[in-house]
Design a protein around this motif. Structure first.
Motif, PDB file in Angstrom:
ATOM      1  N   UNK A  21       0.839  -1.199   0.000  1.00  0.00           N
ATOM      2  CA  UNK A  21       0.000   0.000   0.000  1.00  0.00           C
ATOM      3  C   UNK A  21       0.874   1.250   0.000  1.00  0.00           C
ATOM      4  N   UNK A  22       1.989   1.197   0.725  1.00  0.00           N
ATOM      5  CA  UNK A  22       2.898   2.353   0.762  1.00  0.00           C
ATOM      6  C   UNK A  22       3.571   2.562  -0.588  1.00  0.00           C
ATOM      7  N   UNK A  23       3.947   1.471  -1.271  1.00  0.00           N
ATOM      8  CA  UNK A  23       4.535   1.599  -2.608  1.00  0.00           C
ATOM      9  C   UNK A  23       3.529   2.185  -3.587  1.00  0.00           C
ATOM     10  N   UNK A  24       2.276   1.750  -3.502  1.00  0.00           N
ATOM     11  CA  UNK A  24       1.242   2.309  -4.369  1.00  0.00           C
ATOM     12  C   UNK A  24       1.035   3.788  -4.076  1.00  0.00           C
ATOM     13  N   UNK A  25       1.095   4.147  -2.778  1.00  0.00           N
ATOM     14  CA  UNK A  25       0.954   5.558  -2.405  1.00  0.00           C
ATOM     15  C   UNK A  25       2.110   6.365  -2.973  1.00  0.00           C
ATOM     16  N   UNK A  26       3.326   5.813  -2.937  1.00  0.00           N
ATOM     17  CA  UNK A  26       4.491   6.510  -3.499  1.00  0.00           C
ATOM     18  C   UNK A  26       4.330   6.667  -5.007  1.00  0.00           C
ATOM     19  N   UNK A  27       3.893   5.608  -5.698  1.00  0.00           N
ATOM     20  CA  UNK A  27       3.644   5.699  -7.147  1.00  0.00           C
ATOM     21  C   UNK A  27       2.598   6.761  -7.441  1.00  0.00           C
ATOM     22  N   UNK A  28       1.562   6.788  -6.663  1.00  0.00           N
ATOM     23  CA  UNK A  28       0.490   7.762  -6.852  1.00  0.00           C
ATOM     24  C   UNK A  28       1.022   9.184  -6.715  1.00  0.00           C
ATOM     25  N   UNK A  29       1.827   9.402  -5.688  1.00  0.00           N
ATOM     26  CA  UNK A  29       2.388  10.736  -5.468  1.00  0.00           C
ATOM     27  C   UNK A  29       3.336  11.150  -6.590  1.00  0.00           C
ATOM     28  N   UNK A  30       4.030  10.184  -7.188  1.00  0.00           N
ATOM     29  CA  UNK A  30       4.959  10.478  -8.279  1.00  0.00           C
ATOM     30  C   UNK A  30       4.241  10.655  -9.612  1.00  0.00           C
ATOM     31  N   UNK A  31       2.920  10.543  -9.595  1.00  0.00           N
ATOM     32  CA  UNK A  31       2.151  10.774 -10.810  1.00  0.00           C
ATOM     33  C   UNK A  31       1.868   9.536 -11.614  1.00  0.00           C
ATOM     34  N   UNK A  32       2.303   8.391 -11.151  1.00  0.00           N
ATOM     35  CA  UNK A  32       1.999   7.153 -11.858  1.00  0.00           C
ATOM     36  C   UNK A  32       0.582   6.740 -11.468  1.00  0.00           C
ATOM     37  N   UNK A  33      -0.335   6.854 -12.418  1.00  0.00           N
ATOM     38  CA  UNK A  33      -1.735   6.570 -12.123  1.00  0.00           C
ATOM     39  C   UNK A  33      -1.909   5.112 -11.750  1.00  0.00           C
ATOM     40  N   UNK A  34      -2.607   4.897 -10.706  1.00  0.00           N
ATOM     41  CA  UNK A  34      -2.884   3.533 -10.260  1.00  0.00           C
ATOM     42  C   UNK A  34      -4.315   3.218 -10.635  1.00  0.00           C
ATOM     43  N   UNK A  35      -4.492   2.854 -11.893  1.00  0.00           N
ATOM     44  CA  UNK A  35      -5.837   2.562 -12.371  1.00  0.00           C
ATOM     45  C   UNK A  35      -5.835   1.179 -12.987  1.00  0.00           C
ATOM     46  N   UNK A  36      -6.866   0.384 -12.721  1.00  0.00           N
ATOM     47  CA  UNK A  36      -6.957  -0.927 -13.362  1.00  0.00           C
ATOM     48  C   UNK A  36      -7.271  -0.755 -14.849  1.00  0.00           C
ATOM     49  N   UNK A  37      -6.758  -1.675 -15.664  1.00  0.00           N
ATOM     50  CA  UNK A  37      -6.974  -1.636 -17.109  1.00  0.00           C
ATOM     51  C   UNK A  37      -8.019  -2.676 -17.487  1.00  0.00           C
ATOM     52  N   UNK A  38      -9.007  -2.256 -18.287  1.00  0.00           N
ATOM     53  CA  UNK A  38     -10.045  -3.173 -18.740  1.00  0.00           C
ATOM     54  C   UNK A  38      -9.472  -4.032 -19.871  1.00  0.00           C
ATOM     55  N   UNK A  39      -9.370  -5.346 -19.678  1.00  0.00           N
ATOM     56  CA  UNK A  39      -8.810  -6.243 -20.693  1.00  0.00           C
ATOM     57  C   UNK A  39      -9.892  -7.055 -21.397  1.00  0.00           C
ATOM     58  N   UNK A  40     -11.028  -7.221 -20.749  1.00  0.00           N
ATOM     59  CA  UNK A  40     -12.169  -7.919 -21.321  1.00  0.00           C
ATOM     60  C   UNK A  40     -13.403  -7.431 -20.567  1.00  0.00           C
ATOM     61  N   UNK A  41     -14.592  -7.650 -21.127  1.00  0.00           N
ATOM     62  CA  UNK A  41     -15.783  -7.204 -20.420  1.00  0.00           C
ATOM     63  C   UNK A  41     -15.826  -7.763 -18.987  1.00  0.00           C
ATOM     64  N   UNK A  42     -15.793  -6.850 -17.981  1.00  0.00           N
ATOM     65  CA  UNK A  42     -15.848  -7.239 -16.573  1.00  0.00           C
ATOM     66  C   UNK A  42     -14.539  -7.767 -16.014  1.00  0.00           C
ATOM     67  N   UNK A  43     -13.459  -7.768 -16.814  1.00  0.00           N
ATOM     68  CA  UNK A  43     -12.157  -8.271 -16.334  1.00  0.00           C
ATOM     69  C   UNK A  43     -11.176  -7.116 -16.353  1.00  0.00           C
ATOM     70  N   UNK A  44     -10.604  -6.809 -15.178  1.00  0.00           N
ATOM     71  CA  UNK A  44      -9.654  -5.719 -15.050  1.00  0.00           C
ATOM     72  C   UNK A  44      -8.292  -6.273 -14.673  1.00  0.00           C
ATOM     73  N   UNK A  45      -7.261  -5.638 -15.174  1.00  0.00           N
ATOM     74  CA  UNK A  45      -5.895  -6.012 -14.807  1.00  0.00           C
ATOM     75  C   UNK A  45      -5.318  -4.882 -13.974  1.00  0.00           C
ATOM     76  N   UNK A  46      -4.795  -5.238 -12.793  1.00  0.00           N
ATOM     77  CA  UNK A  46      -4.192  -4.224 -11.926  1.00  0.00           C
ATOM     78  C   UNK A  46      -2.769  -3.962 -12.379  1.00  0.00           C
ATOM     79  N   UNK A  47      -2.306  -2.714 -12.250  1.00  0.00           N
ATOM     80  CA  UNK A  47      -0.930  -2.437 -12.652  1.00  0.00           C
ATOM     81  C   UNK A  47       0.051  -3.178 -11.764  1.00  0.00           C
ATOM     82  N   UNK A  48       1.174  -3.555 -12.329  1.00  0.00           N
ATOM     83  CA  UNK A  48       2.165  -4.302 -11.553  1.00  0.00           C
ATOM     84  C   UNK A  48       2.934  -3.343 -10.680  1.00  0.00           C
TER      85      UNK A  48
END
Length: 198
Positions: free
Chosen positions: A171-198
Motif C-alpha cells: 500500500x505504501x509503494x502504491x501511495x508513493x507511485x500515486x504521489x509520483x504521478x503514476x496513475x494507479x488505475x486498473x486496465x479493462x482487458x475484457x468485459x468485466x475483467x480488469x488487470x491491476x498495474x504491476x
C-alpha cells in the motif's frame, strides 16, 4: 472487637484512645481499622521518607490548600493533584507532573521494553529527526505490530501514516507511485475483467 461495638480505639503505637474516625480502614483486621492512628501512621511515613533522603515538611508547615509531593519534593496547590478517593485527604501521593513522567516511563517499559535512555539514544542516532520525513522532531516510538520490534522514532504525522496504511509495504509503494504521478488505475482487458498495474 466488632466494627461499631465501641466508639473509641486504642492506638498500638502511641497508646492513646481515640475515636474510630482517627484510624484508617483496613478490612482484613477484625475491627476493620488500622492498628495505628492516622497521626502515628503519618509520622511513621514522614520518618521513612526522611530516611530515604527526601525532604518532607513538618506537620502543619504547609499552607491550607497545599500538599507536598513525594515525587518532586515540592509543595503545590491542590489543583495540581489528581483526585484519589481512597487517600485520607482525597488526593494522590504525587502531583500531576510527576505522575505524567511516571506514566511515560511506564509506557516505554511496558509497550516497547525500553528505557528513556535507550529511546533518547535512538533519537540521537537519527540526529533528532523523524526517520521518514527527516524534517520534524522524532517523538513517537514506532514498532512492528506483528513482531513488536522497535523500528525507530518518528514524528506524529509519519507514525500516523504508517498506522493508517496498516504497515502494508505494498500500500505504501502504491501511495508513493500515486504521489509520483503514476496513475494507479486498473486496465479493462475484457468485459468485466480488469488487470491491476504491476
Amino acid at each position: 472487637m466488632v466494627a461499631g461495638e465501641s466508639e473509641v480505639k486504642r492506638c498500638a503505637r502511641c497508646g492513646e484512645s481515640k475515636p474510630r474516625a482517627a484510624f484508617a480502614i483496613k478490612r482484613t483486621n477484625l475491627d476493620g481499622l488500622q492498628r495505628r492512628c492516622r497521626d502515628c501512621a503519618a509520622e511513621s511515613d514522614r520518618k521513612r521518607q526522611q530516611a530515604m533522603g527526601r525532604l518532607v515538611p513538618e506537620p502543619g508547615a504547609l499552607s491550607e490548600g497545599y500538599k507536598h509531593c513525594q515525587g518532586c519534593g515540592e509543595s503545590k496547590p491542590h489543583s495540581d493533584w489528581h483526585r484519589k478517593v481512597s487517600a485520607p485527604d482525597g488526593l494522590a501521593s504525587r502531583c500531576k507532573a510527576c505522575r505524567a513522567v511516571e506514566a511515560r516511563v511506564s509506557h516505554l517499559r511496558r509497550d516497547y521494553g525500553m528505557t528513556e535512555a535507550e529511546r533518547d539514544e535512538m533519537i540521537a542516532s537519527q540526529v533528532g529527526l523523524c526517520a521518514i520525513c527527516l524534517k520534524a522532531p522524532a517523538v513517537h516510538v514506532d514498532h512492528c505490530h506483528k513482531t513488536g520490534r522497535v523500528r525507530g522514532v518518528l514524528c506524529f504525522n509519519c507514525n500516523s501514516g504508517l498506522g493508517l496504511l496498516r504497515d502494508d509495504p505494498e500500500a505504501m509503494n502504491r501511495a508513493a507511485d500515486y504521489l509520483e504521478g503514476n496513475a494507479w488505475k486498473p486496465t479493462l482487458v475484457a468485459p468485466g475483467v480488469y488487470q491491476l498495474p504491476s
